[in-house]
Write an enzyme that holds these catalytic residues in place. Structure first.
Site, PDB file in Angstrom:
ATOM      1  N   ARG A 147     -30.292 -15.339 -16.589  1.00  0.00           N
ATOM      2  CA  ARG A 147     -30.836 -16.692 -16.401  1.00  0.00           C
ATOM      3  C   ARG A 147     -30.091 -17.728 -17.236  1.00  0.00           C
ATOM      4  NH1 ARG A 147     -32.932 -14.667 -11.961  1.00  0.00           N
ATOM      5  NH2 ARG A 147     -34.793 -13.381 -12.297  1.00  0.00           N
ATOM      6  N   ARG A 201     -27.139  -3.643 -10.711  1.00  0.00           N
ATOM      7  CA  ARG A 201     -28.062  -3.862 -11.829  1.00  0.00           C
ATOM      8  C   ARG A 201     -28.394  -2.540 -12.525  1.00  0.00           C
ATOM      9  NH1 ARG A 201     -33.068  -6.836  -9.288  1.00  0.00           N
ATOM     10  NH2 ARG A 201     -33.703  -6.987 -11.474  1.00  0.00           N
ATOM     11  N   HIS A 251     -37.598  -0.731 -13.249  1.00  0.00           N
ATOM     12  CA  HIS A 251     -38.882  -1.103 -12.673  1.00  0.00           C
ATOM     13  C   HIS A 251     -39.635   0.199 -12.394  1.00  0.00           C
ATOM     14  CE1 HIS A 251     -35.842  -4.145 -11.547  1.00  0.00           C
ATOM     15  NE2 HIS A 251     -36.809  -5.035 -11.689  1.00  0.00           N
ATOM     16  N   HIS A 292     -38.688  -8.266  -3.120  1.00  0.00           N
ATOM     17  CA  HIS A 292     -38.856  -9.716  -3.060  1.00  0.00           C
ATOM     18  C   HIS A 292     -39.265 -10.164  -1.659  1.00  0.00           C
ATOM     19  CE1 HIS A 292     -36.315  -9.349  -6.667  1.00  0.00           C
ATOM     20  NE2 HIS A 292     -36.866 -10.475  -7.054  1.00  0.00           N
ATOM     21  N   ASP A 348     -44.197  -6.788 -12.357  1.00  0.00           N
ATOM     22  CA  ASP A 348     -43.090  -7.629 -11.917  1.00  0.00           C
ATOM     23  C   ASP A 348     -43.714  -8.937 -11.421  1.00  0.00           C
ATOM     24  OD1 ASP A 348     -40.551  -8.482 -11.211  1.00  0.00           O
ATOM     25  OD2 ASP A 348     -40.039  -6.678 -10.092  1.00  0.00           O
TER      26      ASP A 348
END
Length: 646
Positions: free
Chosen positions: A157, A218, A248, A260, A331
């Protein structure tokens, strides 16, 4: 919020021995306001277990829910009104500070798109302003968890001048736990400097499904033992500064759908699940502070409910079977895996019943509060169940010294964030990660007198590589096009331009699913000019590019990823990276290249530079696989390994 405002930090004693909690004054102040004129002790200390118990016992229902609610806020400072419309739409107030006060928030979550990460100094100043809001008269009186997804690589981020890392799969290709620990230390130190005290990292998912649309690079790889070793090293390095979060759970690496956008289901048996659980068990044993749940259905444990909403997953498996006593966070609750299938009221209710301590980034915080309130009114959730989670949160805040020292030192930010030492670590990972998978006729390293045609899928960012090759001394012909699928016109231009080049360098990007990229490489190969492919995203592209003379994996499209690859192409380093995953045949029938495979140059490389970085340590390869040779470091010298197309 309604309810008591007595839950305050700064633990003070009256002459009568009763506990009084008062607001921590920002920065230099050492004494809290004096409620009722009674003299107080200095504030800013760490609460004892008994004091935490007293705070929790005195909290109202809404204050308990608030501590369990961690969400993003819009704005670059605590009182910023420039994004008031966004805050109003989501929360009904104007500023980040007002969001904290309205909900008695326990934590906030930073994003670039919400205006939080414009620069290191700005972010640190925002952190301090939000802590002041939390500790002020209108806030909950308890310092915030300030959180971020800063995994390094694809998910980061905060960008430059913060250190940009090649990412977890690049790290996995080094097989080096020392580098993993250094990555964790780097991330933890830089986030701590910004006032962030929780990093939602590292990813411990095993990327065992080449078609996984959300994990991929990732992940640190697919071998449970290697991911466990590298994951624990990252966690321990990170937790020298901030909390780490293993994610996760119970493993998102074998899904074929992105949570998502939908609700993934994995159908493997318990034995396979145990492989995916191994890194999480290692993280628990290694002392990780937090674990994030996955919005996926794991049929071997609960065939009907996603992990985030499943008591069998969060309580039965994670708490009882695996022994995790730290904080469980969901999450993000705005992801479609949940938001498209349940209301926010039900999501909040169900995840607390399942065992989560944190409601992370609900798209409708008011609805989440409403759902929990109603569940308490109905007797479905007890106040003691909420106190259990808040007790755990406050204990963590005490142990991590969030109570004692919630503020960032803004004056010191630039000395830590993007420091030369941190940038050198990122460069070392890049050098050590570059993974050479094919080198027919020993095409590589290229001769610096060569003329190179630089092309590729736009999504593979060839325009970043061309100038780097030119800076290294190559004459470079450049032609670029946007998009992931090269057009017929672009392919024709590249074929024509190849006639004037000694070699073609092509950046692919998940070419296993892109016929146009495959076609362009095949057409370039038909010219007879040697073709070098830099596979820039998931590492499987070699399986569908048989015409490429050389293939080297970068595991990302950042400049830092290409640094090591360009140095390898020029012969400045000897490629030392090894595959952290198996590469299946294009038809899925069998393994083309095994985990641990990688080529290096003959002894010595044609343009070997100085051995400026140490090679991977002996024995750091995946157990049962061909790991990196002990002397395969940049500039190193060892027998040329055999392999397909060598």
């Amino acid at each position: 919020m309604t309810g008591s405002r007595t839950a305050r930090v700064g633990f003070t004693a009256l002459a009568t021995g009763a506990l009084v909690l008062s607001a921590l004054a920002p920065a230099a102040a050492t004494r809290a306001p004096d409620p009722g004129g009674v003299a107080l002790m200095d504030v800013g200390g760490t609460p004892t277990t008994a004091e935490i118990e007293a705070i929790v016992a005195d909290m109202s229902l809404d204050e308990l829910i608030g501590q369990m609610t961690w969400t993003h806020v819009y704005g670059s400072s605590a009182d910023d009104t420039s994004m008031a419309a966004s805050n109003q739409a989501r929360y009904g107030v104007d500023t980040p500070a007002e969001v904290v006060a309205k909900y008695d928030l326990g934590g906030v979550l930073y994003f670039a798109w919400s205006g939080n990460t414009g620069s290191p100094v700005q972010t640190a100043t925002l952190s301090n302003g939000l802590q002041e809001a939390a500790l002020g008269e209108d806030g909950p009186g308890i310092p915030l968890a300030i959180t971020i997804d800063q995994e390094g690589g694809l998910v980061a981020r905060i960008g430059p001048p913060a250190t940009v890392l090649p990412g977890n799969m690049a790290l996995g290709a080094t097989f080096d736990p020392d580098l993993a620990r250094r990555q964790g230390e780097l991330l933890g130190a830089e986030m701590d400097a910004l006032g962030v005290n929780v990093d939602f990292a590292p990813v411990l998912d095993l990327n065992s499904n080449p078609d996984n649309p959300v994990i991929g690079i990732r992940s640190m790889g697919e071998d449970p033992e290697v991911v466990s070793e590298l994951g624990v090293a990252q966690i321990q390095g990170m937790q020298e500064h901030v909390a780490a979060t293993a994610k996760h759970f119970p493993g998102h690496g074998d899904t074929a759908e992105d949570s998502h956008y939908g609700l993934p289901v994995v159908t493997y048996d318990r034995a396979t699940l145990d492989e995916h659980l191994a890194p999480f068990q290692a993280a628990i044993d290694g002392g990780v502070d937090m674990i994030m749940s996955a919005h996926i259905i794991v049929e071997a444990i609960d065939p009907t409910m996603p992990g985030t909403l499943s008591p069998a997953v969060l309580t039965g498996l994670l708490r009882e079977e695996m022994g995790f006593q730290g904080i469980i966070t969901t999450d993000a609750l705005d992801m479609d895996a949940l938001a498209s299938n349940w209301s926010q009221q039900d999501i909040a209710r169900l995840t607390i019943l399942a065992g989560s301590d944190i409601l992370l980034n609900s798209p409708d915080v008011d609805a989440s509060f409403e759902g929990v309130r109603q569940a308490v009114a109905d007797g479905e959730i007890t106040m003691e169940r909420l106190r259990e989670s808040v007790r755990r949160i406050l204990t963590w805040k005490a142990e991590r010294e969030v109570f004692a020292d919630p503020f960032a030192d803004v004056a010191a930010v630039d000395d830590v964030v993007g420091s030369p030492e941190n940038l050198a670590t990122a460069a070392t990972i890049s050098d050590r990660a570059a993974t050479l998978l094919r080198n027919e006729a020993r095409l590589l390293p290229l001769d610096v007198d060569d003329t190179v045609l630089m092309v590729g899928a736009g999504s593979g960012w060839p325009e970043r590589v061309g100038p780097m090759l030119a800076a290294r001394g190559f004459e470079v012909i450049e032609d670029y096009e946007n998009g992931s699928s090269p057009s017929a016109a672009y392919r024709a231009r590249a074929v024509a331009a190849a006639a004037g080049a000694d070699a073609v360098v092509f950046t692919s990007y998940n070419a296993t699913g892109n016929a146009a990229q495959q076609q362009m490489v095949a057409e370039l190969a038909e010219t007879g000019v040697p073709v070098v492919v830099i596979a820039t995203r998931n590492p499987y592209d070699i399986s569908v590019l048989p015409g490429a003379d050389a293939v080297i994996n970068s595991y990302g499209t950042g400049v830092v990823n290409f640094q090591g690859v360009v140095r390898a192409l020029a012969g400045d380093i000897n490629p030392a990276g090894r595959l952290p995953v198996d590469i299946p045949e294009a038809d899925g029938d069998g393994i083309l290249l095994p985990l641990g495979f990688g080529l290096s140059y003959p002894c010595p490389p044609q343009h070997a530079g100085p051995p400026d970085h140490a090679g991977p340590p002996e024995g750091s390869g995946a157990p049962g696989h061909a790991g990196p040779p002990a002397n395969a470091g940049p500039g190193g010298c060892h027998p040329h390994p055999s392999g397909p197309n060598d």
